[in-house]
Design an enzyme around this catalytic site. Structure first.
Site, PDB file in Angstrom:
ATOM      1  N   LYS A  99       0.856  -1.184   0.000  1.00  0.00           N
ATOM      2  CA  LYS A  99       0.000   0.000   0.000  1.00  0.00           C
ATOM      3  C   LYS A  99       0.890   1.231   0.000  1.00  0.00           C
ATOM      4  O   LYS A  99       1.896   1.270   0.695  1.00  0.00           O
ATOM      5  CB  LYS A  99      -0.831  -0.007   1.300  1.00  0.00           C
ATOM      6  CG  LYS A  99      -2.322  -0.011   1.078  1.00  0.00           C
ATOM      7  CD  LYS A  99      -3.056  -0.196   2.381  1.00  0.00           C
ATOM      8  CE  LYS A  99      -3.364   1.129   3.021  1.00  0.00           C
ATOM      9  NZ  LYS A  99      -4.335   0.999   4.130  1.00  0.00           N
ATOM     10  N   HIS A 129      -0.215   4.399   0.707  1.00  0.00           N
ATOM     11  CA  HIS A 129      -0.790   5.473   1.520  1.00  0.00           C
ATOM     12  C   HIS A 129      -1.137   4.891   2.895  1.00  0.00           C
ATOM     13  O   HIS A 129      -0.910   3.708   3.137  1.00  0.00           O
ATOM     14  CB  HIS A 129      -2.053   6.010   0.842  1.00  0.00           C
ATOM     15  CG  HIS A 129      -3.107   4.963   0.648  1.00  0.00           C
ATOM     16  ND1 HIS A 129      -3.087   4.060  -0.386  1.00  0.00           N
ATOM     17  CD2 HIS A 129      -4.171   4.630   1.404  1.00  0.00           C
ATOM     18  CE1 HIS A 129      -4.121   3.247  -0.272  1.00  0.00           C
ATOM     19  NE2 HIS A 129      -4.798   3.564   0.808  1.00  0.00           N
TER      20      HIS A 129
END
Ligand code: OMP
Length: 229
Positions: free
Chosen positions: A106, A108
């Site tokens: 991921k 973020h």
């Protein structure tokens, strides 16, 4: 004659058959072998079945005496498994932290490839099936990469068949030991399985007059062709 077995393994074979997780027919495995049986852990697909599965793992883990500081479930199938096993171990007085990985990093929020408690100490990997051992190697590398110790592995089914390796010329060949044996002997992990191919054969040997009787010879033949001692 019937290979040796134990009560938990026999209960588990019956449970997997009743749940439709363990089936007979003709299936192609990841290693390209034509198998007369297949075990699809994704078929433990309701709360009661997942809970019963977790009880089997917990019983096998605690009886095997394997030590662990935390649990790890490899994505994707290991994620519900590790969560359910953690709940069941806590219920039995063995509360332990757990973690699992994402397949895609991921970029973020909290980021990263790991979810849950940061990997540390002796890690017990919770996975479904071991055949050729590809999935196991990936988990072990990931845990080492995080600076923790891949200490042990608990699986539902050990197919007890020859592992494969890629030769210098790129061809894949069978080796005379199973993935579980390789992980135990070469990588030094303790491995426990709720059931193994021999437990399935023990079960089939007791089914003389059932509709499963015809599969007995097929499973024995598969073991003779691809199985290990
Ligand atoms: P290895 O990574 O080669 O050890 O194979 C394990 C994987 O094979 C499992 O995670 C499944 O994706 C798949 N598998 C089963 O789930 N059940 C079986 O009975 C046989 C296999 C298999 O393809 O060998």
């Amino acid at each position: 004659s019937a290979p040796e077995s134990d009560a938990l393994a026999q209960r588990f074979v019956q449970f997997a058959l009743d749940a439709g997780v363990l089936r007979f027919g003709t299936f192609k495995t990841k290693a390209g072998r034509l198998s007369p049986y297949f075990f699809n852990a994704g078929g433990f697909d309701d709360g009661a079945k997942l809970g019963q599965l977790a009880q089997c793992y917990a019983e096998r883990i605690l009886h095997s005496g394997i030590a662990f500081d935390m649990l790890f479930g490899p994505a994707y199938k290991g994620i519900p498994l590790v969560a359910a096993v953690a709940v069941e171990l806590a219920r039995r007085g063995h509360n332990a932290p757990f973690a699992f990985n994402r397949k895609e990093a991921k970029d973020h929020g909290e980021g990263g490839l790991l979810v849950g408690t940061p990997l540390r100490g002796r890690v017990l990997i919770i996975d479904d099936v071991m055949s050729a051992g590809t999935a196991a190697r990936e988990s072990i590398a990931l845990i080492r990469g995080a600076g923790a110790t891949p200490h042990a592995m608990a699986i539902a089914l050990d197919r007890q068949e020859m592992a494969t390796e890629v030769g210098p010329d790129g061809t894949v060949r069978d080796v005379p030991y199973s993935a579980v044996q390789y992980v135990q002997r070469e990588l030094g992990l303790a491995v426990c399985a709720i059931a193994k191919l021999d437990d399935l054969l023990h079960y089939l040997e007791q089914q003389a007059d059932s509709e499963l009787a015809p599969y007995k010879a097929q499973v024995w033949a598969y073991r003779a062709r691809y199985g290990v001692a």
